[in-house]
Design an enzyme around this catalytic site. Structure first.
Site, PDB file in Angstrom:
ATOM      1  N   ARG A 230     -43.432   6.409 -62.799  1.00  0.00           N
ATOM      2  CA  ARG A 230     -43.211   7.260 -61.615  1.00  0.00           C
ATOM      3  C   ARG A 230     -44.476   8.050 -61.267  1.00  0.00           C
ATOM      4  NH1 ARG A 230     -38.346  11.168 -61.967  1.00  0.00           N
ATOM      5  NH2 ARG A 230     -39.320  11.649 -59.998  1.00  0.00           N
TER       6      ARG A 230
ATOM      7  N   ASP B 132     -46.622  20.900 -66.234  1.00  0.00           N
ATOM      8  CA  ASP B 132     -46.645  19.432 -66.317  1.00  0.00           C
ATOM      9  C   ASP B 132     -47.611  18.924 -67.393  1.00  0.00           C
ATOM     10  OD1 ASP B 132     -44.908  19.544 -64.203  1.00  0.00           O
ATOM     11  OD2 ASP B 132     -46.356  18.956 -62.689  1.00  0.00           O
TER      12      ASP B 132
ATOM     13  N   ARG C 276     -33.414  23.588 -62.105  1.00  0.00           N
ATOM     14  CA  ARG C 276     -34.159  23.341 -60.858  1.00  0.00           C
ATOM     15  C   ARG C 276     -33.359  23.746 -59.619  1.00  0.00           C
ATOM     16  NH1 ARG C 276     -37.937  18.149 -61.468  1.00  0.00           N
ATOM     17  NH2 ARG C 276     -39.174  19.405 -60.063  1.00  0.00           N
TER      18      ARG C 276
ATOM     19  N   CYS D  14     -31.776  18.524 -63.291  1.00  0.00           N
ATOM     20  CA  CYS D  14     -32.366  17.257 -63.743  1.00  0.00           C
ATOM     21  C   CYS D  14     -32.678  17.366 -65.213  1.00  0.00           C
ATOM     22  CB  CYS D  14     -33.568  16.857 -62.905  1.00  0.00           C
ATOM     23  SG  CYS D  14     -35.098  17.561 -63.422  1.00  0.00           S
TER      24      CYS D  14
ATOM     25  N   LYS E 200     -49.971  12.503 -56.974  1.00  0.00           N
ATOM     26  CA  LYS E 200     -48.580  12.162 -56.639  1.00  0.00           C
ATOM     27  C   LYS E 200     -47.898  13.316 -55.909  1.00  0.00           C
ATOM     28  CE  LYS E 200     -45.255  12.739 -59.920  1.00  0.00           C
ATOM     29  NZ  LYS E 200     -44.051  13.518 -59.593  1.00  0.00           N
ATOM     30  N   ASN E 201     -47.986  14.527 -56.500  1.00  0.00           N
ATOM     31  CA  ASN E 201     -47.216  15.642 -55.954  1.00  0.00           C
ATOM     32  C   ASN E 201     -47.790  16.199 -54.660  1.00  0.00           C
ATOM     33  OD1 ASN E 201     -45.358  15.344 -57.944  1.00  0.00           O
ATOM     34  ND2 ASN E 201     -46.110  17.025 -59.219  1.00  0.00           N
TER      35      ASN E 201
ATOM     36  N   LEU F 267     -34.027  29.401 -53.152  1.00  0.00           N
ATOM     37  CA  LEU F 267     -35.127  29.976 -52.362  1.00  0.00           C
ATOM     38  C   LEU F 267     -35.445  29.117 -51.137  1.00  0.00           C
ATOM     39  CD1 LEU F 267     -37.406  30.979 -55.377  1.00  0.00           C
ATOM     40  CD2 LEU F 267     -35.851  32.445 -54.076  1.00  0.00           C
TER      41      LEU F 267
HETATM   42  C1  EPZ Z   1     -43.063  20.900 -58.398  1.00  0.00           C
HETATM   43  O1  EPZ Z   1     -41.648  20.942 -58.610  1.00  0.00           O
HETATM   44  C2  EPZ Z   1     -43.540  19.604 -59.032  1.00  0.00           C
HETATM   45  N1  EPZ Z   1     -42.869  18.472 -58.423  1.00  0.00           N
HETATM   46  C3  EPZ Z   1     -43.248  19.628 -60.529  1.00  0.00           C
HETATM   47  O2  EPZ Z   1     -43.802  18.460 -61.111  1.00  0.00           O
HETATM   48  C4  EPZ Z   1     -43.923  20.854 -61.153  1.00  0.00           C
HETATM   49  O3  EPZ Z   1     -43.534  20.944 -62.512  1.00  0.00           O
HETATM   50  C5  EPZ Z   1     -43.488  22.122 -60.417  1.00  0.00           C
HETATM   51  O4  EPZ Z   1     -43.739  21.998 -58.992  1.00  0.00           O
HETATM   52  C6  EPZ Z   1     -44.197  23.363 -60.910  1.00  0.00           C
HETATM   53  O5  EPZ Z   1     -45.581  23.189 -60.825  1.00  0.00           O
HETATM   54  C7  EPZ Z   1     -43.302  17.997 -57.279  1.00  0.00           C
HETATM   55  O6  EPZ Z   1     -44.234  18.506 -56.661  1.00  0.00           O
HETATM   56  C8  EPZ Z   1     -42.625  16.786 -56.752  1.00  0.00           C
HETATM   57  P1  EPZ Z   1     -40.701  24.811 -58.297  1.00  0.00           P
HETATM   58  P2  EPZ Z   1     -40.738  21.986 -57.826  1.00  0.00           P
HETATM   59  O7  EPZ Z   1     -39.862  24.899 -57.075  1.00  0.00           O
HETATM   60  O8  EPZ Z   1     -41.234  22.130 -56.445  1.00  0.00           O
HETATM   61  C9  EPZ Z   1     -37.173  27.572 -60.109  1.00  0.00           C
HETATM   62  C10 EPZ Z   1     -43.802  16.448 -62.345  1.00  0.00           C
HETATM   63  O9  EPZ Z   1     -43.714  16.234 -63.577  1.00  0.00           O
HETATM   64  N2  EPZ Z   1     -36.684  27.649 -58.720  1.00  0.00           N
HETATM   65  O10 EPZ Z   1     -41.975  25.584 -58.329  1.00  0.00           O
HETATM   66  O11 EPZ Z   1     -39.327  21.570 -58.020  1.00  0.00           O
HETATM   67  C11 EPZ Z   1     -36.854  26.181 -60.695  1.00  0.00           C
HETATM   68  O12 EPZ Z   1     -35.540  26.172 -61.225  1.00  0.00           O
HETATM   69  C12 EPZ Z   1     -42.905  17.468 -61.673  1.00  0.00           C
HETATM   70  O13 EPZ Z   1     -44.592  15.856 -61.595  1.00  0.00           O
HETATM   71  C13 EPZ Z   1     -35.653  28.516 -58.406  1.00  0.00           C
HETATM   72  O14 EPZ Z   1     -35.150  29.268 -59.245  1.00  0.00           O
HETATM   73  O15 EPZ Z   1     -41.040  23.301 -58.658  1.00  0.00           O
HETATM   74  C14 EPZ Z   1     -37.937  26.006 -61.713  1.00  0.00           C
HETATM   75  O16 EPZ Z   1     -37.507  26.588 -62.921  1.00  0.00           O
HETATM   76  C15 EPZ Z   1     -41.831  17.997 -62.587  1.00  0.00           C
HETATM   77  N3  EPZ Z   1     -35.170  28.517 -57.117  1.00  0.00           N
HETATM   78  C16 EPZ Z   1     -39.128  26.821 -61.184  1.00  0.00           C
HETATM   79  O17 EPZ Z   1     -38.584  27.654 -60.138  1.00  0.00           O
HETATM   80  C17 EPZ Z   1     -35.683  27.716 -56.150  1.00  0.00           C
HETATM   81  O18 EPZ Z   1     -35.205  27.766 -54.999  1.00  0.00           O
HETATM   82  C18 EPZ Z   1     -40.275  25.996 -60.604  1.00  0.00           C
HETATM   83  O19 EPZ Z   1     -39.796  25.226 -59.518  1.00  0.00           O
HETATM   84  C19 EPZ Z   1     -36.756  26.842 -56.479  1.00  0.00           C
HETATM   85  C20 EPZ Z   1     -37.232  26.827 -57.774  1.00  0.00           C
END
Ligand code: EPZ
Length: 440
Positions: free
Chosen positions: A402, A310, A124, A119, A23-24, A128
């Protein structure tokens, strides 16, 4: 109509399961298709509500999208994109929609994308993403709940991410493909889904190296260098890990097919520590067996190649019936133990202390009426139901739909007694509302 899942637990999972496309990864490849002013075909795209949401979003932007269920193939033509606004309706439903920002900005030098906000699993942030795109030359303002990005031109830059965010890495990668000059992205996310996105873009004509390491180099190319492509999505390592945790929870023995075992290294080593047996059958299949009660283990979630956030919820269900005390430390999200209250109602001995879950294994869980709080916590409850004594009913399963393709069919093929039925909750709500007020 709302639906619920009914499970009669207590059966060891046996047989085999074939894992769907990730999915991701698929969602990001779909967003990346916006960069190409032509057609791309993506295979191994799972039939999920998130995929359908992304398809609809691309259509509102002017793309032609066609999904062939039998072939699991999505065809996207982005020649006539005439709208660069991703409406809040889509982004609020599915945060992955935010990734169209990089593609639209890269190709059209403008984009208006709704801010996802926090969320259910955590804050989230997107700081960055914004900083990275600004480094490439975009002017970004936040107005009326939207990110409005414009650029006269985008120019390659050296960008360091304060943390290896998956989404920020993807948005920057997408915007940098058509930028002038080279972008060096340091402390980039190293997830397999990032490699898949880079491979997809390279197959389209982009020039990206280093994906899968902490430094990604994107040499900008011109729009006319891009060409139509056919591409196959990688297997879903999170879906695979979910079935592995279910086999451990039910003390079963089953084959997991269509995976890249090296994407699951952290998970496989935990399973071995839990007393599970893993046999590699061929480059794309493993057998997982758990003879007797699993051992308690400690899990610490980390960005890839660490243990994936996850998968901590599904594993907590297996640890709830393990021998001894486990501690699961969640390092990515503030609110990712949302199933714990429901597990307690099933007789689990679980407790949350800040970002740690302390799980004292019990002899067995008992079935209960449960509510799925989100995607991964929801599937964790299904796993708890599969290993519990008695019947569980799980509502709000739209969360699970989903991210898990044909979950009922797949668990049934593994011998589970599980079915999906139309929920009568609405009737119960109506009954309560219609009750004689004097009762109270
Ligand atoms: C992706 O989310 C996945 N979603 C998530 O899967 C997964 O948990 C996550 O990566 C980590 O592996 C999709 O790919 C659609 P991140 P993403 O940006 O891209 C912080 C599922 O269940 N952060 O690596 O949103 C943020 O707050 C989903 O399938 C900042 O601080 O993950 C979070 O705590 C849930 N500033 C952490 O980093 C930013 O600008 C990880 O976020 C961006 C992120």
């Amino acid at each position: 109509m709302n639906q619920k899942i009914i499970i009669e637990g207590g059966r060891k999972l046996k047989g085999e399961v074939t894992i769907s496309g990730a999915k991701n990864a698929a969602l990001k490849l779909m967003a990346a298709a916006l960069i190409l002013d032509d057609t791309c075909e993506i295979y191994n795209v799972p039939e999920l509500t998130d995929v359908s949401t992304m398809a609809k979003l691309l259509q509102t932007l002017g793309a032609k999208v066609d999904y062939d269920k039998n072939e699991k193939k999505i065809t996207i033509n982005s020649e006539n994109i005439d709208n660069v606004e991703a409406h809040y309706d889509f982004v609020s439903k599915m945060r992955a929609s935010f990734i169209v920002l990089g593609s639209l900005l890269g190709r059209f030098h403008e984009a208006k994308v709704a801010l996802p906000g926090g969320c259910s699993i955590g804050e989230r942030r997107i700081d960055l993403h914004i900083k990275g795109l600004e480094s490439l030359g975009a002017q970004i303002k936040i107005e009326g709940g939207y990110v409005i990005a414009k650029a006269k031109k985008l120019t390659g830059a050296k960008i360091y991410l304060d943390r290896p965010s998956v989404g920020a890495t993807e948005n920057i990668l997408l915007a940098a493909v058509l930028a002038e000059g080279s972008t060096v992205l340091s402390n980039a996310a190293q997830e397999p889904e990032i490699i898949d996105l880079a491979n997809f873009l390279n197959a389209m004509g982009a020039d990206i190296s280093g994906a899968g390491t902490s430094e990604i180099i994107i040499n900008g190319v011109r729009q006319k260098d891009l060409k139509p492509l056919s591409y196959t999505t990688i297997p879903d390592r999170i879906e695979a890990g979910t079935y592995i945790s279910a086999i451990m929870a039910t003390r079963g023995k089953a084959i997991i097919r269509n995976i890249f075992p090296n994407h699951l290294s952290a998970v496989i080593s935990k399973v071995i520590e839990m007393g599970g047996k893993i046999s590699v059958l061929d480059p794309f299949s493993i057998e997982v067996a758990c003879n007797g009660k699993p051992n308690a283990v400690n899990i610490v979630t980390q960005p890839y190649p660490g243990f994936p956030t996850d998968l901590q919820s599904p594993f907590i269900s297996a640890l709830a019936v393990a021998e001894g005390v486990s501690i699961v430390t969640e390092n990515l999200y503030e609110n990712r133990f949302r199933q714990m209250g429901e597990l307690t109602r099933m007789g689990a001995d679980v407790q949350q202390e800040s970002n740690k879950a302390i799980i004292k294994g019990v002899r067995s869980l008992t079935g209960a009426q449960l509510i799925a709080p989100d995607l991964r916590a929801g599937v964790a409850l299904i796993i708890a139901g599969l290993c519990a004594d008695g019947v569980s009913e799980i509502t709000d399963i739209h969360h699970v739909d989903r991210g898990y393709e044909k979950i009922i069919e797949k668990f049934s093929a593994l011998g589970a007694n599980i079915k999906r039925v139309d929920s009568e909750d609405n009737n119960i709500d109506a009954m309560i509302n219609n009750m004689d007020e004097t009762i109270f």
